[in-house]
Design a protein around this motif. Structure first.
Motif, mmCIF file in Angstrom:
data_model
loop_
_atom_site.group_PDB
_atom_site.id
_atom_site.type_symbol
_atom_site.label_atom_id
_atom_site.label_comp_id
_atom_site.label_asym_id
_atom_site.label_seq_id
_atom_site.Cartn_x
_atom_site.Cartn_y
_atom_site.Cartn_z
ATOM 1 N N LEU A 73 0.818 -1.219 0.000
ATOM 2 C CA LEU A 73 0.000 0.000 0.000
ATOM 3 C C LEU A 73 0.854 1.272 0.000
ATOM 4 N N PRO A 74 1.816 1.449 0.932
ATOM 5 C CA PRO A 74 2.622 2.680 0.859
ATOM 6 C C PRO A 74 3.419 2.801 -0.436
ATOM 7 N N MET A 75 3.827 1.671 -1.013
ATOM 8 C CA MET A 75 4.560 1.732 -2.277
ATOM 9 C C MET A 75 3.636 2.133 -3.429
ATOM 10 N N THR A 76 2.385 1.657 -3.397
ATOM 11 C CA THR A 76 1.428 2.035 -4.439
ATOM 12 C C THR A 76 1.094 3.520 -4.344
ATOM 13 N N ILE A 77 0.968 4.027 -3.121
ATOM 14 C CA ILE A 77 0.697 5.456 -2.937
ATOM 15 C C ILE A 77 1.841 6.288 -3.514
ATOM 16 N N LEU A 78 3.077 5.848 -3.280
ATOM 17 C CA LEU A 78 4.223 6.573 -3.841
ATOM 18 C C LEU A 78 4.228 6.489 -5.362
ATOM 19 N N ALA A 79 3.876 5.322 -5.913
ATOM 20 C CA ALA A 79 3.833 5.175 -7.372
ATOM 21 C C ALA A 79 2.887 6.194 -7.991
ATOM 22 N N LYS A 80 1.725 6.376 -7.348
ATOM 23 C CA LYS A 80 0.767 7.360 -7.846
ATOM 24 C C LYS A 80 1.359 8.769 -7.773
ATOM 25 N N ARG A 81 1.974 9.099 -6.629
ATOM 26 C CA ARG A 81 2.547 10.438 -6.450
ATOM 27 C C ARG A 81 3.706 10.690 -7.408
ATOM 28 N N SER A 82 4.378 9.616 -7.811
ATOM 29 C CA SER A 82 5.533 9.752 -8.709
ATOM 30 C C SER A 82 5.127 9.835 -10.171
ATOM 31 N N GLY A 83 3.823 9.776 -10.442
ATOM 32 C CA GLY A 83 3.360 9.893 -11.815
ATOM 33 C C GLY A 83 3.227 8.579 -12.547
ATOM 34 N N MET A 84 3.330 7.453 -11.819
ATOM 35 C CA MET A 84 3.149 6.155 -12.466
ATOM 36 C C MET A 84 1.677 5.971 -12.848
ATOM 37 N N GLU A 85 1.448 5.393 -14.014
ATOM 38 C CA GLU A 85 0.084 5.134 -14.471
ATOM 39 C C GLU A 85 -0.333 3.699 -14.213
ATOM 40 N N LYS A 86 0.646 2.786 -14.121
ATOM 41 C CA LYS A 86 0.361 1.366 -13.901
ATOM 42 C C LYS A 86 1.335 0.820 -12.851
ATOM 43 N N ILE A 87 0.822 -0.127 -12.057
ATOM 44 C CA ILE A 87 1.696 -0.828 -11.116
ATOM 45 C C ILE A 87 1.343 -2.307 -11.161
ATOM 46 N N TYR A 88 2.368 -3.140 -11.255
ATOM 47 C CA TYR A 88 2.195 -4.587 -11.308
ATOM 48 C C TYR A 88 2.630 -5.164 -9.966
ATOM 49 N N VAL A 89 1.718 -5.887 -9.319
ATOM 50 C CA VAL A 89 1.975 -6.430 -7.983
ATOM 51 C C VAL A 89 1.610 -7.907 -7.966
ATOM 52 N N PRO A 90 2.045 -8.660 -6.952
ATOM 53 C CA PRO A 90 1.614 -10.061 -6.838
ATOM 54 C C PRO A 90 0.089 -10.154 -6.749
ATOM 55 N N ALA A 91 -0.465 -11.211 -7.283
ATOM 56 C CA ALA A 91 -1.931 -11.362 -7.315
ATOM 57 C C ALA A 91 -2.531 -11.293 -5.915
ATOM 58 N N ASP A 92 -1.823 -11.837 -4.915
ATOM 59 C CA ASP A 92 -2.339 -11.820 -3.544
ATOM 60 C C ASP A 92 -2.332 -10.418 -2.942
ATOM 61 N N ASN A 93 -1.580 -9.499 -3.502
ATOM 62 C CA ASN A 93 -1.534 -8.118 -3.016
ATOM 63 C C ASN A 93 -2.413 -7.174 -3.826
ATOM 64 N N LEU A 94 -3.139 -7.727 -4.819
ATOM 65 C CA LEU A 94 -3.853 -6.866 -5.759
ATOM 66 C C LEU A 94 -4.915 -6.008 -5.072
ATOM 67 N N ARG A 95 -5.705 -6.602 -4.184
ATOM 68 C CA ARG A 95 -6.757 -5.838 -3.519
ATOM 69 C C ARG A 95 -6.168 -4.722 -2.652
ATOM 70 N N GLU A 96 -5.070 -5.022 -2.018
ATOM 71 C CA GLU A 96 -4.409 -4.002 -1.203
ATOM 72 C C GLU A 96 -3.975 -2.824 -2.057
ATOM 73 N N ALA A 97 -3.382 -3.089 -3.203
ATOM 74 C CA ALA A 97 -2.931 -2.020 -4.093
ATOM 75 C C ALA A 97 -4.113 -1.260 -4.681
ATOM 76 N N SER A 98 -5.228 -1.962 -4.931
ATOM 77 C CA SER A 98 -6.374 -1.327 -5.596
ATOM 78 C C SER A 98 -7.139 -0.378 -4.687
ATOM 79 N N VAL A 99 -6.722 -0.252 -3.433
ATOM 80 C CA VAL A 99 -7.311 0.742 -2.539
ATOM 81 C C VAL A 99 -7.021 2.152 -3.061
ATOM 82 N N VAL A 100 -5.880 2.303 -3.748
ATOM 83 C CA VAL A 100 -5.426 3.607 -4.229
ATOM 84 C C VAL A 100 -6.067 3.917 -5.572
ATOM 85 N N GLU A 101 -6.744 5.042 -5.646
ATOM 86 C CA GLU A 101 -7.341 5.479 -6.901
ATOM 87 C C GLU A 101 -6.334 6.283 -7.719
ATOM 88 N N GLY A 102 -6.492 6.257 -9.039
ATOM 89 C CA GLY A 102 -5.639 7.069 -9.895
ATOM 90 C C GLY A 102 -4.470 6.333 -10.496
#
Length: 509
Positions: free
Chosen positions: A122-151
């Protein structure tokens, strides 16, 4: 050939961008990783070679060197495996790094090519969004956690072979929908309706919940202290989305996230055993992980049998309770975790538990009682906003078939008081009355002349500390908020003072 792939690292709660630079040249086959990588990162060489074979992918027979930039920041763990694997795929011609310029990759690769979950997504996905990333690839088991972040589009990757087909344009992965929690998960299952009698203690807990105040309960065995404390989460106000994200970040770093319901919407309730060490409370390890007081962030830390805890463990609570954060220093660096929590302590008045009981005789000597109570130091006791004596339950109450007030009804009053505080402190970092800072205390806690005279009289007669004065003012503010009063009157002060007398009764004879 030279390519750059984006990854993310984590130190404590602080995520940081990592650029995986790969250079492949002709020469004897080799595979080296540089960039201040620890043993777990360097071992990815062997994991990736086996994973490529298991995924029916030919590992390039070239001289490959991987640099994890910035090279002066230590990289730890297996989180960069997937990004390194993608960098090698660029060398193989599956995709160009230009096509992945706005994408980030995190995940551990197993020998079979499976992508295993990692902590701190989750904190890494939030940083990815702030850094201007449009896509993030994560392990399938972490997908729901990452999808909390919009944008940012989140893709769950189950295996290295699946990702290779996606990058080659043969099988497309579908981004996840933004995760929305169910409202039914907001509150606990235990209810105050189960508690017979103890109306005074219930009122004190209601005030504590409304203002976020620390509370200590002292009483004989079986009086209901633990039962009351365990039901306190059921009357706390609902978490805001910002609080949920903050709390989930900490639990994500600690690896305590439910992959099916990753966003924490119920205020944490932590109840460590009294054998817990000081490091267990504050956090620690060679790579510092959050302890109990940080896992209780925006929630409750319940210390049952308070006097049985090691003195060293109790004393480490003092600074985090004041600073609202915990700083852990190690040779590898310093990590700070937030620790805004309500502390609930429960204890017996003596080793046998019956000192002061109306009918049962205490078998402890005066010295034993004194030594037992002194396990809780004066400075720690002073940090509790509310002191509450819980008397034995009377037969008339415990045998009554009458229904007690439910948590839902109490929670409505608590929420109404907290809404007043939210409006009062809008635009500040203050979330409740317990966190009022000294610079605005008198501004937000106006008192009548009669209330001021009462407070002055109490301050002089009881010899209160400056901290105790502040605590009384904050509790008075909460009591006034619960009655919808803008100005604190004499009744509010008197009730708040009543919640500061146990130290005089027990600790000072």
């Amino acid at each position: 050939m030279f390519s750059i792939i984006n990854s993310l690292g984590l130190t404590g709660l602080n995520a940081f961008p990592v650029s995986v630079e790969v250079e492949a040249t002709k020469g004897l086959p080799s595979f080296d990783i540089v960039g201040l990588a620890d043993a777990a990162v360097r071992e990815s060489r062997e994991r990736l070679k086996a994973a490529f074979r298991s995924s029916s992918l030919n590992f390039p027979k070239q001289s490959i060197i991987i640099n994890l930039a910035p090279a002066d920041v230590k990289k730890s763990g297996s989180v960069h495996d997937l990004a390194i694997g993608v960098a090698i795929m660029c060398v193989m011609g599956f995709v160009t790094d230009e096509a992945l310029k706005k994408s980030a990759f995190i995940g551990e690769v197993s020998l079979s090519g499976e992508i295993r979950p990692v902590q701190g997504v989750l904190p890494m996905t939030i940083l990815a969004k702030r850094s201007g990333m449009e896509k993030i690839y994560v392990p399938a088991d972490n997908l729901r956690e990452a999808s909390v972040v919009e944008g940012v589009e989140c893709y769950g990757v189950a295996s290295l072979g699946e990702l290779a087909l996606h990058l080659a344009g043969k099988v497309a992965l579908v981004p996840a929908q933004v995760f929305k929690p169910e409202s039914s998960a907001f509150f606990g299952d235990l209810d105050f309706a189960d508690v017979k009698g103890q109306s005074t203690a219930k009122k004190a807990l209601e005030i504590a919940a409304a203002g976020g105040h620390n509370i200590i309960m002292i009483g004989t065995p079986g009086s209901g202290k633990s039962m009351l404390a365990k039901r306190l989460p059921s009357i706390l106000p609902a978490m805001t989305f910002e609080e949920s994200i903050e709390t989930t970040n900490i639990h994500s770093v600690a690896g305590k996230i439910n992959k099916e319901n990753p966003l924490i919407t119920q205020r944490p309730f932590r109840s460590p055993h009294h054998t817990v060490s000081a490091a267990g409370l504050t956090g620690g390890g060679s790579i510092p992980k959050p302890g109990e007081i940080s896992l209780a962030h925006n929630g409750l830390l319940f210390l049952d049998e308070l006097a049985e805890f090691p003195r060293a463990s109790l004393e480490v609570l003092r600074q985090p309770m004041e600073d609202k954060q915990v700083t852990i220093s190690r040779v590898s660096g310093t990590v700070t975790y937030p620790s805004v929590f309500m502390l609930i302590g429960a204890m017996n008045p003596c080793p046998c538990g019956y000192h002061g009981h109306p009918t049962r005789k205490c078998i402890c000597s005066k010295k034993q009682v004194t030594n037992y109570l002194n396990k809780v130091s004066g400075p720690l006791l002073d940090r509790f906003d509310i002191h509450m004596e819980v008397p034995p339950v009377e037969f008339a109450h415990i045998s009554s078939a009458a229904k007690e007030e439910s948590s839902a009804v109490i929670r409505e009053r608590v929420q109404a008081a907290r809404d007043i505080q939210n409006r009062r402190f809008k635009g500040t970092n203050i979330t409740c009355n317990a966190n009022i800072t000294p610079d605005i205390l008198h501004e937000v806690c106006p008192v009548t002349d009669a209330a001021k005279a009462t407070l002055e009289d109490v301050f002089e007669k009881m010899g209160l500390s400056g901290r105790a004065f502040d605590k009384i003012m904050k509790v008075s503010r909460t009591i006034a908020d619960m009655e919808g009063a803008e100005v604190i009157n004499e009744k509010h002060i008197s009730l708040a003072v009543q919640y500061r007398t146990l130290d005089r009764k027990y600790w000072n004879g």
